[in-house]
Structure formats: C-alpha cells, structure tokens
Design a protein around this motif. Structure first.
Motif: not given
Lengths: 222, 686
Positions: B497, B583, B586, B589-591, B593-594, B596-597, B656, B659-661
């Motif tokens: 992690l 916002m 977040t 933060l989401g980026n 935490l993503s 963590a996959r 992903r 592409y996304v993060e």
C-alpha cells in the motif's frame, strides 16, 4: 461483544461477501449477456468479444469469493467485527457490477459496430470496477491487522464496511455514465478524454466512502 | 517528445512529368497529399488554376478491378475446406513478394490484360459450365419438390396444362376449403369438371393440404382458374415433362446425382486452377488498387494549362529526400518550395516519432487520442509506468512467464503479418517480464502453490522480499520496514500500500511537472500555477511533512490549496463555482487513492490463485483414488482462468491509471493522424 466462537461473525461476513457480490455480478453479467446474445445473433464471429465483455462484471463476484476464502481459511484470527465488516464491504461494493454490466453492454454494442473501438470500450467498461476494488482494499486492511484501534476491533468496524460498501453503489451510476460515454466515443473517437472526465465523476463518492472507512479504521474519532 | 515537425511542400510540375512524380511519391510513402480542391474554390486561386480531374487511366483500372475481383470471388468460392489451422494462425505464412516494376500506367494495364486473358482462357469454360449446372440443379430441385406431392397419382404428367380440348392443372388445396371448392367448381363449369384427390400431406406442422388434379374443358379454363385462386389453391408448376410422377421423381433424382458428380469434378478442376492462379491474381488486384489510388491522387492537385500544382505535408526529416524525388522524377521540370506549416494547428497532420523500442507503445497513446500537433507526445512516459503497474498488479512469476511466451508468439510470429499483433506482442512480452520480476519479489509462483503442495513456505526463506498477504523474513511486526506517523509498516499489505501511494504521488508529480511546463510555454503563469503549480506545492508539502514529522506543513498547504481552488472557482463563475472549487481537493485525493488499486489487484491475483490451490487441495484430499486427477484439472482450469482474468484486468487498470489520473494532469489529445500517400504492397515489391 465477544461471541463464544469468533468465527461466527466471520462466517456471516463470508456469506454476505459471496452472496451480495454474487448477486451484483449475476445481474451485471446478465445485462451484458443479453447484449451479447443480440450481437452474436447478428455476427457469430463476435462470440469471443462477447465473452470478454461479459467477464468484466464477474470480477466482483470473484472479489467476494476471495474475501470469503480469506476470512474462512487465512485470517481466521482477525477481530470478529472486522471479519463481518470485510464481508459486508466487499459484498455491497460488489453491486457495482450492475453498473459495470450496463457499461460493458454498451461497450460490446459499440465494438459490434466497429472493432477499432475495442480498447476504448474496454477502458470505459472497467471504470465501475474501482468501487469493488475499494471494497476489497478495505476488507484486506480490516483483516490483516494493520490497524488495532477500536475502529477495527469493535462494532465500529461495521461502519467502515458499510461506508465503502454503500458508497460503492456509485458504481451503478458510473456504469450508466460510462455507457453514455462509450456511445459518444463511438461517434467521435476524440471524445474519449472528456467522456472519461464525466465518467469518473461518480467515483468521487466511492472515494468519500473509502476515506471515511480509513478514518474509522484508524480510530481517529475515538 | 513532440510529434514529428512537419513541412509543407509545394511543387509546380510540367504536365508530362507529373505522372512519374506521383508514382515515385506513392512508392516512397513519405508525404501526405494536401487536397487543393477547397482552396481552389477561392476566386483568387481560381483565376490562376482549376482543380484537376482524376487521371484518365482510372476508368480502365476500375473496369479491370471489377473483372479481377470477380475472379477472386470465384476462387474463394471454390476453395473450400482449406482453412488455416491453429499452427497457421500462430505461424502465418508471409506471402512471397513478386518483384514488378512498371514505369507507366499503360504498361501496367496491358500487362494486367495479358495475364487476365490467360487466366480467363483457362477458367471461363469450367466457370460457365459450373453456372449452367447450378442453374439446372435449381430447376430440377423445384420440379422434384412439386412432383413429390403428386406421387399418389398414376397419370402421365405430359397431359398437364392446356390440350386441344382440355385444361388440366395440379396443385394443393387446404383440407377445409376442399368441399367448398368442389361445389363451386361444379357450379361454375356446369358439371364439366373432374377433380382427383390424393392423400393429404403435411406441408407445415399445422396445416394439412390435399394434392388435387383438376381437369376441365378448355373453354372453362378461365372460370376454373378464378375459382381456384379464390380458394387459396397452390398451383404446382410442372411443365415439359413426360411420365408418371414417380417416374419423373426417380429420373430427377438420378439426374441430380449426375449433376452433383459433374459439379464435384468441375469444382476440383477450378480448385486446381485457383491454386495455380490465386497468387497471380492477387498480385494483379494489388497492382490495380495501387494504380487506382494514383489516378485518384490527381484530383487533389491543381492544374494550369501546362502544369500541375501539388501540395503535400512531409516530416521535416524527409524533406530533402522528397525534394530529390520530385526533381529527379520530373527530370528537373519542376519548381519545389518548402515552407513551415501555414495552416491552423488542428489541420497539421500528426506523426508520432519515437525510438524503435518505444514505438509499439504508440498504440496505447493512439487508443486514447493522438496528440495535437503542438502538444507533447506522452508515449515515452507511458512506457515505464505501464510496465511497472502491470507487473505489480499481476505479480506472479509463473503467470508472467506464460504472458512473456504468449507475447513472444504474438510479436515474433503473428507480428510478421499484422502490425497490431506486433505492437501488442511487444507490449505483452515486456509486461510479462515485469510480472516475472515482481512475482519473484513477492514470492508468487502460482500463488502459494509451493506452500500448499510442497509444504515450502517461501516467506520464511530469504527468497521473497514481500508477502502480499502477511509477514515475510524482511518485513514483520518484529522488523517493521519503517514507521510513519504512528503506523508501522510491518507487513506485506502495508508495504505494498505504501509503495502504491508513493508510486501514485510520484506518477502524479511527473504528470503535473510536464503539465506545468506545457502551461508555461502556452503563456499565463497564473494559469500554470492554479492548474498544476499548487498541486506540486501540495505534494512537496506532504513530502516535507513525512520527512520532518511536522503535520503543520501539510495542514497549512491543504488549507491554502482549498482557498486557491475557491478563488479559481470564483474567477471562473461566481459563488457557486467557488463552493464547487473547494471540492477539487477531493479530486486530488481521489487521484492519489486511486493508485491503491495496485495493492488490491496484486492481492486479488495472489489471493485467487491461493483460493484455487486451496480448493484443489480440498478436492484432492476429499475424493478417493481419482481425487488427484480432479485436483489437477481444478489447478489447470483455475489458474488459466485466474491468469486470463487478472491479465486482462491488470492491462486495463494500468491503462486507466494513465488515461484518467496521469493524462488528466497534462494531456488532451485530438490531433489529426498523418496518413501517408503510400502504396500498400503485400504481394508485390517495386
């Protein structure tokens, strides 16, 4: 609360993990399968593609299965509430498979029209799996004993499971957006970037759930 | 790091010399022709020149193409049962290229006509015979169908139809209409009618029909026909035959058998001819296709009385070569001018220009969208991240080995004929190697196969660094890897992690830095700061917090960033946007935490492999005698399934993350691909 046999709650957790996640995967794979049947009726050569897309919403069921095995065979000595919470979190988050099924169905439809869009459709179809992955993540963190705060050992653990589990239902919304974005990308391949931005929005709520789950596990508010 | 720089080439060429120029440019494949037709609508240009039409010889080429395609169709119809097996797919035959060089279209056309003549000379006779036989076959089959219904009658069918005094017709009537038909016919013909009924037959499951033969006087033919039509009479079309139905039926069957044998012989003959000629005809087809493209290329040029104007895009590094080609092909009767791109950037074609080792990864960039002309080409940056993430998510040395082998087959074998297979094979081979590396690092060999079946716990030995599900020699509660703000990293999951989050932050940091540079080069410092700069500062503040242990730094940075986000939102559109802006944090933060996959998918592979092993072991122990066989089947299918599912999952999730993060920080894409004017040669070479 301490039960005579600590694995009692663990068994319930294992059952919920497989049961609810299986429900989600079943529905999701069913939705994709229906689309697949239509595509194969038009072009029998697309059978392999249909199978690949139908495999996507099945991973949630596998995660549920995995957590159940972990609870029953590997982490038997984890805190009892943690075991239950791990099961509930993985199970509920596994319902994101419904959204993934919707996205995969759209992806398959787009690929039936144009093979070149396979990779893009795949990327979109896999977006709603993040929720299930967060569920799995929290379950593992609960089980492996990295946190020993009251947030893991008491009934509070359930809060972590519920947070990541219910927030994981955002996967259904994400699946719907992803399905729309696949349609847009099929028409204009350059729309992929913007489509991804839109499709990732519903994930915000899964992240909130994950955050709260982590805070509970850390035991910060106790 | 950017797409290849482009130049525009403009050439004015004397009429007689245009053809060789177009020919040689087409063979070189270095330029993309620029369609001048819209530009020439402009009155100023129109005064100078007119759009040129397609070349004259295009028409001949088109009609020859039709002939050649027809022959190829015939060949593909007659060569049945010769599908390439698995070994053919895995080791495809690269067609031997036939060396042909022609200097003009006339030469090509006459050559094609010559070859076609000899091909047609050999195949036209069997081909027309085949068509004849097929025709006869359909006629006979229809006759057989009709006659079948009349098998109960003992009548010479030559009497059917109109005779000198009588009119006889045969057909089917449904059972319920029968009696009504009889009485109405009786009435209409005043009794001059004879109806002979046969045994009822089932035409479909529900309805029963009665075959009938109706005989009447010639002058009653019209009324009888009308009555029959009214009753839903299905006429059986039988003409020009002689004999009773059963005789005819047998005769037809005999003839059909004969036809079948004859067809077989002809098909064999055609098949042999197709073997002899297919390659030759494919060559013709290819030559004609190339010729057609050349003929059409003329319509992109402009034309004055004695010259043509050609405009084309070409990568800067090819400019010299292109200039030489034009000058030598036109023997000097050309004026060439090279200029910097004079169009808006959206219209400049984009050609990715990476080193050979990176090139296959362009596939991943293009799957998202090729960059705009003035944008950065992210291929180089995708490669290391993609491979590392893939390896961590699949983490199993045996799966990695399998993937490497599969990748090598794709790359080295199928890649010979398919560019896509080549690229994918290359990517999978490297991903497989990365998986082997991470698999060894985490002690994953078919999950915990060694522990379950050989009783060897690799994590108590020094051979595995991390145990994804628990403790290992190097990382355990007694020997924590490190302590961070009260949390010990004392087992495998925590270590992975931590690795995931750190890898994520570094990945994002790289993306943000590239984005910052891009924003700065485009202009506003403020924009660059609000879009990327402040996030970079936030990451630095987090790093500083970890190093110094002072929570104040990160806390302050977070508050500052939130404030800045709100200001940015306010500048974009008032109070509401300011609230939404808050916002953004977040999202960041989401980026993070993503990533963590990486941990979750790593555990999923290892965990599911373990589940397969546990189940196999349970089955093996529970079932007597054949238990071991069941266990082996379970292991093979279980691991194959896990390998395919997680191999696919790792691929897409790794994509992903990019592409996304990653792309979200700096990349937009949407350029127009460079599509060279290039002769596609599979069966020929120049």
């Amino acid at each position: 609360m301490v039960f005579e046999n600590p694995l009692l709650l663990g068994a319930i957790g294992a059952g919920l993990a497989v049961g609810i996640a299986g429900l989600g995967s079943g529905i999701g794979a069913g939705i994709t399968g229906a689309s697949g049947a239509g595509v194969v009726a038009e072009d029998p050569n697309k059978f392999g593609t249909a199978i690949v897309f139908q495999a996507l919403p099945q991973t949630q069921g596998l995660y549920g299965f995995l957590v159940a095995i972990l609870i029953l065979f590997v982490f038997k000595s984890a805190p009892e509430w943690a075991m239950l919470a791990a099961g509930i979190g993985t199970g509920l988050a596994g319902l994101s498979a419904i959204g993934q099924g919707i996205a995969s169905a759209a992806g398959l439809g787009a690929v039936a029209e144009d093979d070149g869009i396979f990779g893009k459709a795949m990327v979109f179809s896999v977006l709603p799996e993040t929720q299930a992955i967060y569920g799995l993540l929290v379950a593992i963190l609960l089980l492996v004993g990295v946190f020993a705060s009251p947030g893991v050992t008491t009934i509070a653990a359930l809060g972590a499971g519920l947070a990541v589990g219910f927030a994981g239902l955002s996967g259904i919304g994400q699946g719907i957006t992803a399905a729309g974005a696949i349609g847009a990308t099929a028409r204009d391949p350059d729309a992929m970037g913007k489509g991804l931005v839109l499709a990732v929005m519903p994930e915000t709520f899964a992240i909130f759930g994950l955050l709260i789950a982590i805070l509970i596990m850390l035991g910060i508010m106790f | 790091m950017r797409p290849a720089r482009m130049n525009k080439i403009r050439a004015v060429i004397l009429d007689e010399k245009v053809d060789p120029v177009i020919r040689q440019l087409h063979e070189s494949g270095l330029v993309e022709l620029y369609d001048l037709s819209t530009k020439l609508e402009d009155p100023e240009w129109n005064a100078l020149m007119t759009p040129a039409p397609s070349a004259e010889y295009g028409r001949n080429v088109a009609s020859l193409t039709i002939k050649v395609s027809r022959i190829l169709d015939l060949f593909s119809n007659v060569s049945v049962g010769e599908k390439a097996g698995l070994s053919g797919v895995l080791n495809p035959k690269v067609p031997a290229k036939k060396k042909l060089s022609f200097s003009s279209s006339e030469e090509i056309i006459s050559n094609v006509e010559n070859v076609l003549e000899s091909v047609e000379g050999e195949i036209s006779e069997p081909a027309s015979k085949l068509a004849e036989l097929e025709n006869r076959k359909t006629i006979l089959e229809m006759l057989k169908d009709s006659v079948k219904y009349l098998s109960g009658f003992d009548l010479d069918l030559k009497f059917l139809g109109e005779g000198s005094y009588t009119y006889i017709v045969s057909g089917l009537v449904s059972q319920e209409n029968m009696s009504e038909l009889e009485s109405s016919l009786e009435e209409a013909t005043e009794g001059y009618v004879e109806i002979v009924k046969g045994n009822p037959v089932n035409k479909s499951e529900k309805e029963q029909k009665i075959p009938v033969i109706v005989a009447t006087l010639k002058q009653c033919a019209d009324v009888v026909s009308a009555e029959l039509r009214k009753s839903g009479f299905e006429r059986l079309d039988i003409a020009n035959v002689e004999g009773t139905p059963s005789e005819i039926f047998n005769d037809t069957e005999k003839e059909l058998l004969g036809i079948e044998n004859e067809t077989k012989a002809i098909l064999e003959k055609l098949n042999a001819l197709s073997k002899k000629w297919t390659e030759e005809v494919l060559v013709l087809h290819e030559v004609l296709e190339i010729e057609k493209e050349r003929a059409e290329a003329y319509s992109m040029t402009g034309k004055t009385e004695r010259t043509h104007l050609i405009e084309a895009w070409t990568p800067k590094k090819h400019v010299k070569k292109v200039q030489e080609i034009i000058e030598s092909a036109s023997e000097g009767y050309a004026v060439v001018e090279v200029s910097e791109p004079d169009e808006p950037v959206e219209k400049i074609p984009v050609m990715l220009d990476n080193a050979k080792a990176v090139k296959p990864f362009e596939m991943l960039t293009e799957m998202y969208a090729p960059p705009k002309y003035n944008e950065i080409d992210p291929t180089m940056m995708i490669m290391p991240g993609f491979l590392i993430f893939y390896g961590i998510m699949l983490t199993d040395a045996v799966y990695g080995l399998l993937l490497t082998l599969a990748g090598l087959v794709l790359w080295k074998r199928m890649g010979k004929v398919s560019n896509g297979a080549y690229n994918l094979g290359y990517i999978l081979t490297l991903s497989g190697l990365s998986t082997v590396f991470f698999g060894i690092l985490t002690g994953g060999y078919l999950g915990d196969f060694m522990y379950q079946f050989l009783g060897m716990d690799i994590y108590t030995t020094g051979f595995a660094l991390v145990n994804p599900l628990g403790e290992s020699t190097y990382i355990s509660a007694a020997k924590p890897l490190l302590s961070l703000g009260g949390i010990d990293v004392n087992n495998g999951p925590m270590a992975i992690l931590l690795f995931s989050i750190v890898a994520g932050i570094i990945h994002l940091f790289i993306g943000l830095t590239v984005g910052l540079k891009e924003s700065l080069s485009k202009g506003s410092v403020l924009d660059a700061f609000l879009n990327q700069g402040m996030w970079i500062l936030l990451i630095l503040a987090i790093v500083a917090t970890v190093v110094t242990g002072n929570m104040m730094i990160a806390g302050g940075a977070v508050i500052a960033v939130i404030a800045l986000c709100m200001i940015k939102g306010f500048m974009n559109g008032g109070i509401l946007d300011a609230l939404l802006g808050a916002m953004d944090i977040t999202g960041f933060l989401g980026n993070v935490l993503s990533y963590a996959r990486l941990l979750a998918l790593c555990l999923a592979t290892g965990g599911l492999a373990m589940a397969v092993n546990i189940m196999a072991k349970l089955l093996g122990d529970a079932v007597p005698v054949i238990g071991i066989l069941i266990a082996i089947v379970m292991l093979v299918f279980g691991h194959a399934f896990n390998f395919v599912m997680n191999g696919l999952g790792s691929f897409i999730h790794s994509l992903r993350l990019h592409y996304v993060e990653f792309f979200g920080q700096y990349y937009e894409g949407g350029g127009k691909r460079f599509s060279p004017f290039k002769a596609k040669r599979e069966y020929t070479s120049n």
